[in-house]
Design an enzyme around this catalytic site. Structure first.
Site, PDB file in Angstrom:
ATOM      1  N   SER A 160     -45.893  -6.448  -1.609  1.00 59.40           N
ATOM      2  CA  SER A 160     -44.519  -6.936  -1.678  1.00 59.40           C
ATOM      3  C   SER A 160     -44.291  -7.975  -0.580  1.00 59.40           C
ATOM      4  O   SER A 160     -44.954  -8.998  -0.558  1.00 59.40           O
ATOM      5  CB  SER A 160     -43.531  -5.767  -1.594  1.00 59.40           C
ATOM      6  OG  SER A 160     -42.225  -6.170  -1.922  1.00 59.40           O
ATOM      7  N   GLU A 283     -44.419  -0.433 -10.237  1.00 59.90           N
ATOM      8  CA  GLU A 283     -43.764  -0.675  -8.952  1.00 59.90           C
ATOM      9  C   GLU A 283     -42.255  -0.805  -9.109  1.00 59.90           C
ATOM     10  O   GLU A 283     -41.492  -0.478  -8.205  1.00 59.90           O
ATOM     11  CB  GLU A 283     -44.328  -1.942  -8.307  1.00 59.90           C
ATOM     12  CG  GLU A 283     -43.803  -2.187  -6.904  1.00 59.90           C
ATOM     13  CD  GLU A 283     -44.392  -3.450  -6.295  1.00 59.90           C
ATOM     14  OE1 GLU A 283     -44.506  -3.508  -5.069  1.00 59.90           O
ATOM     15  OE2 GLU A 283     -44.750  -4.356  -7.064  1.00 59.90           O
TER      16      GLU A 283
END
Length: 333
Positions: A160, A283
């Protein structure tokens, strides 16, 4: 092979390392950094034995190094975050016969790491969080051999915002290669930033508001004034709803973030090393509401009553945020 790394410093000269030894086949892993102000002090390792020895770094087979850059939207997360615990990775590397040295770093987040505005830009203080990371990479390069790591075999790895950080190091300083890593792994992020990459003028209204609320609105040197504001006061201002939403992000500065990543990739202006790039399965569930058990609840969410979890889980140990996408409303708990 086990090894210990022992650093002894005698007297009060904190800038001088008297002994550095890496010794193979030691019964228990040992990392010692000891200040000994007097000969009466008790040491966990034997200094007399160490002083009689010469450094043996050359006798150790240096290991590949994996350095993680924690994610969290550049607003939260860090090395203690359980999502980035490297024990399992190291254990598996040992079990398959390819042991690694793993490290994780901390860097400033939110407005403390990415405060922006014209005054900040003029002071060259944009993207401090990224510069924290870069300094850590230099430290690893200069010191990892003392811990059994090979500075020529460093892989940087992030997820991320951590992956975006990795991408930004690939393109840093217009793609300049400082020989700080030989490979990169990016999970759900990369050199092309996942949000709108802005410059200092775009942040100016938010900076002006911070300055005003911190009591520095009538001061010519607003940044200097902010630096003198007590931490508790400034922290309270920065944690106000309008400032603690994610949005203090890496920005174009003509230096570390020289240009848009898309432009640099197109021109080949990046560090040319092997990479792994992809996205984590499922995710998105980290950003989704929990406890959706009925069709009615799902329909309500799809119709706009949608709360996005900006904290990954309760184990982060940090403030959690929820945003209602429809109403642009933020609450913290």
């Amino acid at each position: 092979m086990r090894m210990r790394v022992c650093l002894w410093r005698f007297g009060y000269m904190v800038s001088r390392i008297s002994v550095l030894r890496i010794e193979p086949d030691f019964g228990q892993d040992c990392v010692c950094l000891v200040d000994q102000p007097s000969s009466d002090a008790q040491l966990p390792c034997s200094p007399s034995e160490a002083l009689a020895s010469q450094p043996k770094i050359q006798s150790v087979s240096l290991r590949t190094v994996v350095l993680t850059l924690p994610g969290g939207g550049f607003a939260y997360g860090g090395a203690p975050d359980r999502r980035y615990n490297l024990s399992f990775i190291v254990q598996n590397s040992v079990e398959i016969g390819k042991p690694i040295i793993a490290a994780s770093i901390a860097y400033r987040l939110g407005p403390f790491g990415f405060l922006n505005g014209d005054a900040v830009s003029d002071a060259g203080a944009i993207n401090l969080g990224l510069k924290d990371q870069r300094l850590a990479l230099h430290w690893i390069n200069e010191n990892i051999a003392a811990f059994g790591g090979d500075k020529e075999k460093v892989t940087i790895w992030g997820e991320s915002a951590g992956a975006a950080s990795v991408g930004l190091h690939l393109t840093a300083f217009n793609g300049r290669d400082d020989k700080l890593f030989r490979a990169a792994i990016m999970e759900s992020g990369g050199p092309i930033f996942f949000g709108e990459q802005q410059n200092s003028s775009d942040y100016q209204p938010m900076y002006d508001s911070v300055v005003q609320q911190a009591g520095c609105g009538n001061v010519s040197d607003s940044l200097g004034c902010l630096r003198e504001v007590p931490f508790t006061v400034l922290n309270s201002v920065l944690n106000a709803t309008e400032f603690n939403t994610p949005g203090w992000w890496p920005a174009l500065d003509g230096d570390f973030v020289a240009r848009y990543g898309s432009e640099q990739l197109n021109e080949g202006a990046f560090v040319h090393v092997p990479i792994i790039s992809g996205a984590n399965s499922d995710e998105g569930t980290a950003f989704s509401p929990r406890g959706v058990d009925t069709e009615e609840e799902l329909i309500a969410i799809l119709n706009g009553e949608f709360w996005v979890f900006l904290a990954w889980n309760e184990s982060c140990g940090r403030e959690h945020w929820l945003i209602n996408v429809t109403n642009r409303h933020l609450v913290s708990f």
